[in-house]
Design a protein around this motif. Structure first.
Motif, mmCIF file in Angstrom:
data_model
loop_
_atom_site.group_PDB
_atom_site.id
_atom_site.type_symbol
_atom_site.label_atom_id
_atom_site.label_comp_id
_atom_site.label_asym_id
_atom_site.label_seq_id
_atom_site.Cartn_x
_atom_site.Cartn_y
_atom_site.Cartn_z
ATOM 1 N N ASP A 156 -28.578 3.420 -99.386
ATOM 2 C CA ASP A 156 -29.651 3.698 -98.442
ATOM 3 C C ASP A 156 -29.420 4.986 -97.652
ATOM 4 O OD1 ASP A 156 -31.906 3.028 -96.539
ATOM 5 O OD2 ASP A 156 -30.190 3.229 -95.209
ATOM 6 N N PHE A 157 -30.467 5.788 -97.611
ATOM 7 C CA PHE A 157 -30.402 7.020 -96.833
ATOM 8 C C PHE A 157 -31.299 6.945 -95.595
ATOM 9 C CE2 PHE A 157 -32.870 10.950 -96.141
ATOM 10 C CZ PHE A 157 -31.902 11.663 -95.460
ATOM 11 N N VAL A 158 -32.512 6.409 -95.762
ATOM 12 C CA VAL A 158 -33.511 6.494 -94.687
ATOM 13 C C VAL A 158 -33.124 5.630 -93.487
ATOM 14 C CG1 VAL A 158 -35.913 6.040 -94.092
ATOM 15 C CG2 VAL A 158 -35.371 7.128 -96.259
ATOM 16 N N ILE A 159 -32.849 4.347 -93.719
ATOM 17 C CA ILE A 159 -32.521 3.462 -92.596
ATOM 18 C C ILE A 159 -31.240 3.937 -91.911
ATOM 19 C CG2 ILE A 159 -31.898 1.084 -91.955
ATOM 20 C CD1 ILE A 159 -33.769 0.110 -94.094
ATOM 21 N N ALA A 160 -30.264 4.382 -92.715
ATOM 22 C CA ALA A 160 -29.013 4.865 -92.134
ATOM 23 C C ALA A 160 -29.259 6.082 -91.240
ATOM 24 C CB ALA A 160 -28.009 5.194 -93.234
ATOM 25 N N SER A 161 -30.177 6.969 -91.662
ATOM 26 C CA SER A 161 -30.429 8.162 -90.853
ATOM 27 C C SER A 161 -30.961 7.802 -89.479
ATOM 28 C CB SER A 161 -31.463 9.065 -91.534
ATOM 29 O OG SER A 161 -30.996 9.454 -92.780
ATOM 30 N N PHE A 162 -31.808 6.751 -89.428
ATOM 31 C CA PHE A 162 -32.352 6.346 -88.140
ATOM 32 C C PHE A 162 -31.311 5.613 -87.290
ATOM 33 C CE2 PHE A 162 -36.539 6.916 -90.156
ATOM 34 C CZ PHE A 162 -37.247 7.500 -89.120
ATOM 35 N N THR A 163 -30.476 4.799 -87.936
ATOM 36 C CA THR A 163 -29.632 3.894 -87.151
ATOM 37 C C THR A 163 -28.217 4.414 -86.949
ATOM 38 O OG1 THR A 163 -29.169 2.669 -89.168
ATOM 39 C CG2 THR A 163 -30.883 1.792 -87.748
ATOM 40 N N SER A 164 -27.840 5.541 -87.562
ATOM 41 C CA SER A 164 -26.464 6.006 -87.386
ATOM 42 C C SER A 164 -26.360 6.855 -86.127
ATOM 43 C CB SER A 164 -26.020 6.821 -88.589
ATOM 44 O OG SER A 164 -26.564 8.109 -88.497
ATOM 45 N N GLY A 165 -25.148 6.976 -85.647
ATOM 46 C CA GLY A 165 -24.915 7.807 -84.480
ATOM 47 C C GLY A 165 -23.900 8.875 -84.815
ATOM 48 N N PRO A 166 -23.484 9.640 -83.824
ATOM 49 C CA PRO A 166 -22.475 10.665 -84.083
ATOM 50 C C PRO A 166 -21.195 10.013 -84.615
ATOM 51 C CG PRO A 166 -22.928 10.432 -81.721
ATOM 52 C CD PRO A 166 -23.929 9.604 -82.432
ATOM 53 N N GLY A 167 -20.630 10.619 -85.658
ATOM 54 C CA GLY A 167 -19.383 10.093 -86.201
ATOM 55 C C GLY A 167 -19.568 8.973 -87.193
ATOM 56 N N SER A 168 -20.832 8.577 -87.467
ATOM 57 C CA SER A 168 -21.003 7.535 -88.481
ATOM 58 C C SER A 168 -21.966 8.012 -89.556
ATOM 59 C CB SER A 168 -21.494 6.231 -87.847
ATOM 60 O OG SER A 168 -22.725 6.441 -87.199
ATOM 61 N N THR A 169 -21.730 9.211 -90.067
ATOM 62 C CA THR A 169 -22.548 9.746 -91.148
ATOM 63 C C THR A 169 -22.157 9.092 -92.461
ATOM 64 O OG1 THR A 169 -22.631 11.847 -89.985
ATOM 65 C CG2 THR A 169 -23.263 11.867 -92.288
ATOM 66 N N THR A 170 -23.137 8.527 -93.152
ATOM 67 C CA THR A 170 -22.816 7.831 -94.397
ATOM 68 C C THR A 170 -22.871 8.787 -95.580
ATOM 69 O OG1 THR A 170 -25.106 7.231 -94.833
ATOM 70 C CG2 THR A 170 -23.814 5.683 -93.506
ATOM 71 N N LEU A 171 -22.380 8.315 -96.717
ATOM 72 C CA LEU A 171 -22.324 9.144 -97.921
ATOM 73 C C LEU A 171 -23.707 9.651 -98.353
ATOM 74 C CD1 LEU A 171 -20.385 10.310 -99.956
ATOM 75 C CD2 LEU A 171 -20.624 8.252 -101.325
ATOM 76 N N PRO A 172 -24.725 8.768 -98.441
ATOM 77 C CA PRO A 172 -26.039 9.302 -98.827
ATOM 78 C C PRO A 172 -26.540 10.374 -97.858
ATOM 79 C CG PRO A 172 -26.048 6.925 -99.026
ATOM 80 C CD PRO A 172 -24.749 7.302 -98.377
#
Lengths: 263, 302
Positions: free
Chosen positions: A202-218
């Motif tokens: 998942d890229f879209v939901i992660a982009s909304f819900t992540s914060g600084p320092g929690s960038t996911t692979l997608p």
């Protein structure tokens, strides 16, 4: 009726599966490209895999993604299995229609809407975004997929086994542990893997819900793709395809091994 | 079993856990989306006003509720850009959904008519791409479609074309991306519907003198109706709100509402407008969503 496959059907199958698989195969092939230009073949090389493992940012993102995927898949499996039981075994409880609607809606709802709604919730509640907010987002999606998979298994389930165990004096808890759980375990495992790959992807939901320092692979892959094609993206893609392929194979084998003994 | 008996304590917990989760993290947030769509953008953290809190007392809260307005909705309705984005999303999603059906139907039919021992493997093959990363599959098409991409290289070297085709960064590329990404969602319900059909119906039709084409239109297609319908919804609904595909494969002029929402939110930091766009998108999708849910419930009962 005719036996075997007519030439027309064979041609359709070949064309259809070529359309599905050739693009993926090309990504894999070009990950071994020595050239820096992705689409210009410059001979065989594994240099991009080497540079991949020197890329700190990418490794960091991969580790976050894996941990998010594990946590959300575990939560999804528990909650999704509960939901499947409620749907399949509880008859008509109050608000059943609403509950079913809530379970099926996230499966097709555009991700931008789910992501935006979750983000506004976290902001409204004053929760700092980071690892756990991504886990919550992915669990919301994953539990619905697990519920569908486990419910299908429960629907095709021979309940006489449970009744027999209870007739022989087993307590409901014991019946559940000795009969029900082993019978639905393959579906739970398949659901876990499904939720795991959905989270990893998942890229879209992660982009909304992540914060600084929690960038996911997608998220990393996305920003690299936007900057342009590099063979490194092909290399990381190939690794991901490999991981998913293996877990898919594992899911099939688990389902196969246990399924015949049930029926 | 106890069809209408009250739920026991344990059962209540089993139901409550997922129900509460979905209520809190899926349903309730929509109330917030609505609230923020009624707010005004502000240069603050978070970037909208008013923010509700009880610290300032009930009266202050009540006054703030009074400042909510439909201004943002009026803005979104009044601006041609948003309308154009909605219409263009609907159009692209509809075309892509029909193309997906046209490709998936023969493929699913061939799968359903294949020898029995092949079928499980064929279904696995058809849905496996769904498991590989969505981003990677879109990336693959960037590689293929770019001006210096693999398709142009191949066609140029074969002498079929003399100047590279420019498919990348057009609506055509977006359509290809949607069809490719959502094909498994169409194949699965179609295959399930086609596989269930009794082959003796076709034999009977041909014994009675029907041509294969007649039996296709009068038997195969009508009996697959539920599968066709499910597949159309499964592709169309998420495709309307798609962000990644138009962003990576489309041009800067490719309007899609998911992309508009994203840009309002992340680039312009205009949360109220992004929320209003989301509400409109939801309203737009409510009818197909309800249809889809009804189908799922019928399917679950069966």
């Amino acid at each position: 009726m005719k036996r075997g496959l007519s030439p027309l059907h064979l041609a359709v199958l070949a064309a259809g599966f070529a359309f599905l698989y050739v693009p993926i195969a090309l990504v894999v092939i070009y990950s071994f490209n020595a050239s820096r230009l992705v689409t210009v073949w410059g001979g065989f090389s594994t240099q991009w895999y080497v540079s991949l493992f020197a890329n700190e940012q990418l490794l960091q993102a991969a580790s976050i993604s894996l941990r998010v995927a594990l946590a959300s898949a575990a939560l999804s499996t528990v909650l999704g299995t509960c939901a499947a039981f409620a749907l399949q075994r509880f008859g008509r409880f109050p608000a059943r229609t609403l509950f079913t609607g809530l379970l099926y809606a996230p499966l097709v709802m555009p991700e931008v809407i789910i992501g935006l709604a979750l983000l506004l919730l976290f902001v409204g509640l004053g929760i700092d975004r980071g690892f756990w907010t991504i886990v919550i987002g992915h669990t919301t999606l994953g539990l619905c997929f697990v519920a569908v998979v486990v419910q299908a298994r429960l629907a095709g389930f021979d309940r006489s086994l449970e009744e027999a165990a209870q007739d022989l004096g087993a307590s409901p808890a014991r019946t559940f542990r000795a009969i029900t759980l082993p019978l639905i375990a393959p579906a739970m495992a398949a659901g876990f893997l499904l939720a795991f790959t959905i989270s990893l992807d998942d890229f879209v939901i992660a982009s909304f819900t992540s914060g600084p320092g929690s960038t996911t692979l997608p998220m990393r892959i996305y920003s690299q793709v936007r900057l342009g094609l590099t063979p490194e993206i092909n290399a990381i893609s190939t690794l991901l395809i490999g991981i998913v392929g293996l877990s898919l194979l594992a899911a099939t084998v688990i389902n196969r091994l246990k399924a015949p003994s049930v029926r | 079993m106890s069809a209408r008996a009250p739920l026991s304590g344990l059962r209540r917990m089993v139901l409550a856990a997922p129900a509460l989760w979905l209520f809190l993290f899926f349903l309730a947030p929509f109330a917030l989306v609505l609230k923020i769509a009624l707010s005004k953008p502000a240069i603050a953290q978070p970037p909208y006003e008013p923010t509700f809190s009880l610290i300032e007392g009930w009266q202050a809260l009540w006054d703030k509720i009074g400042t909510l307005s439909f201004d943002t909705f009026a803005l979104v309705i009044g601006d041609d850009l948003y309308l154009a984005a909605y219409l263009s999303s609907l159009r692209l999603a509809a075309i892509a959904t029909l193309l997906t059906l046209l490709i998936a139907f023969p493929l699913s039919l061939a799968m359903a008519r294949a020898p029995k021992h092949w079928r499980t493997a064929l279904v696995m093959l058809a849905i496996a791409p769904f498991w590989t990363s969505f981003l990677i599959r879109i990336y693959a098409w960037i590689m293929l479609l770019k001006e210096e991409g693999l398709i142009n290289k191949l066609l140029l070297s074969l002498g079929i074309i003399s100047t590279p085709l420019s498919i990348f960064a057009t609506e055509g590329a977006v359509l290809i991306g949607i069809v490719y990404s959502y094909l498994p969602f169409m194949i699965l319900p179609l295959y399930n519907a086609l596989e269930r059909q009794d082959p003796s119906l076709l034999e009977a039709a041909s014994d009675l003198g029907a041509t294969p084409l007649t039996s296709f239109w009068t038997i195969t297609v009508p009996l697959a109706r539920s599968g066709i319908f499910a597949g159309l919804l499964l592709v169309f609904i998420p495709a309307v709100g798609e962000f990644v595909i138009p962003d990576l494969l489309g041009g800067s002029d490719t309007l899609m509402i998911g992309r508009t929402l994203w840009n309002e939110f992340f680039d312009n930091r205009d949360w109220p407008t992004a929320s209003a766009v989301a509400i409109f998108l939801l309203v737009l999708l409510i009818a197909p969503l309800m249809n889809y849910e009804r189908q799922q419930m019928k399917e679950a009962v069966r």
